[in-house]
Design an enzyme around this catalytic site. Structure first.
Site, PDB file in Angstrom:
ATOM      1  N   LEU A 136       0.861  -1.174   0.000  1.00  0.00           N
ATOM      2  CA  LEU A 136       0.000   0.000   0.000  1.00  0.00           C
ATOM      3  C   LEU A 136       0.898   1.224   0.000  1.00  0.00           C
ATOM      4  CD1 LEU A 136      -2.684  -0.942   2.711  1.00  0.00           C
ATOM      5  CD2 LEU A 136      -2.922  -1.089   0.231  1.00  0.00           C
ATOM      6  N   ASP A 137       0.479   2.283  -0.692  1.00  0.00           N
ATOM      7  CA  ASP A 137       1.266   3.510  -0.687  1.00  0.00           C
ATOM      8  C   ASP A 137       1.383   4.044   0.730  1.00  0.00           C
ATOM      9  OD1 ASP A 137       1.336   3.323  -3.454  1.00  0.00           O
ATOM     10  OD2 ASP A 137      -0.457   4.549  -3.701  1.00  0.00           O
ATOM     11  N   LYS A 138       2.392   4.863   0.954  1.00  0.00           N
ATOM     12  CA  LYS A 138       2.677   5.395   2.285  1.00  0.00           C
ATOM     13  C   LYS A 138       1.440   5.960   2.976  1.00  0.00           C
ATOM     14  CE  LYS A 138       5.213   9.140   4.566  1.00  0.00           C
ATOM     15  NZ  LYS A 138       6.057  10.342   4.363  1.00  0.00           N
TER      16      LYS A 138
END
Length: 311
Positions: A136-138
């Site tokens: 998952l993106d940051k």
């Protein structure tokens, strides 16, 4: 180092397909990785093309290098655990937590936290990304699955590739789509000018197939709550697709409009809401729902209140 020596007995078989048939204990993706890393030789010469056809009499050597020692440090970072057994772990990732170490983020990542929680992870799925099957993106929150064994890693990876694992997201976008649902089928690749961004790139230019299904859940004036389902899992897929159709994710610093919505968000209003997969050993269905963070629910409350006041 482990070494396999094989002699081809049939013509016109793709190298990666031939090796996966001859070495069933290795996944196709692992074999392709070994080829790309220069660990396969045909007749004494290194071959890094997985698509080359082998011929009768070819001598193939495949080497599996020893796992490199993991230099990452375990860190006692709190984890919001949604599901756990001896094979896998499903977490509700908060915003701001980077999944694995990268330049600029050598520590304080989900991987550092996992090493403290699961000491046996090193060596599963790669040195820098132990146990990480998808990411998952940051600043994207929500459900993420972690493999705790090699068997689980191979199983979860296969489910993602076969599109049998179901990943559902909630996102708030700018604007109001004219239709209630749709499918975005546009290939995604690295942006040609900005290497930190992704973009819609034709397949013939290196883009990879990317398919996102969406359904409208709630109209909120000039904003909309949308349910997304991923069929593929490209980097930044929902964010790129949403922006492309003119409805970028609210708060997205990279692909968004830059307009303020009046709520202090840590990043894009995108949440990995539900994850459905098969257990690696029992094959039982596991479905986990990750409660959205307070910032997400507050954004919805503010937008709903605005609608009520305008009526």
């Amino acid at each position: 180092m482990t070494e396999f020596n094989l002699q081809v007995e049939e013509n016109n078989e793709r190298l990666d397909r031939y090796l996966s048939q001859e070495l069933p204990d290795l996944s196709r993706s692992r074999i392709q990785q070994l080829i790309e890393q220069g660990n396969v030789q045909i007749n004494g010469k290194v071959c890094i093309s997985k698509k080359i056809n082998v011929k009768i009499g070819d001598r193939i050597t495949l080497e599996i290098p020893e796992a490199q020692p993991l230099e990452l440090q375990a860190e006692d970072i709190p984890l919001d655990i949604l599901y756990e057994d001896d094979q896998l772990l499903i977490l509700n990732k908060p915003a701001g937590l980077v999944v694995h170490p990268a330049p600029g983020h050598p520590d304080g990542t989900l991987v550092n936290a996992l090493l403290a929680h699961c000491p046996n992870l090193p060596g599963i799925g790669g040195v820098q990304r132990p146990g990480i099957v998808h990411r998952l993106d940051k600043d994207t929150t929500g459900a993420i699955a972690i493999a705790k064994t090699d068997i689980a890693y191979q199983s979860l990876q296969a489910q993602l590739q076969a599109k049998t694992a179901r990943r559902e997201y909630l996102g708030v976008v700018y604007g109001a789509p004219k239709v209630e649902s749709g499918t975005i089928d546009l290939p995604i690749g690295r942006h040609p000018q900005d290497r930190k961004k992704m973009a819609i790139i034709p397949v013939e230019q290196g883009g990879r197939s990317a398919i996102t299904h969406w359904q409208l859940l709630e109209r909120l004036g000039n904003y909309t709550l949308i349910h997304f389902q991923l069929e593929t899992g490209r980097t930044h897929q929902i964010r790129v697709h949403s922006a492309k159709i003119g409805h970028p994710i609210v708060g997205d610093p990279v692909y968004g409009s830059g307009r303020s919505v009046g709520v202090n968000l840590p990043g894009q209003a995108l949440h990995a809401w539900r994850l459905k997969l098969q257990h690696p050993l029992s094959a039982e269905s596991i479905e986990v729902t990750a409660p959205p963070p307070r910032t997400f629910t507050k954004l919805l409350e503010v937008l709903q209140r605005r609608i009520a006041l305008s009526n």
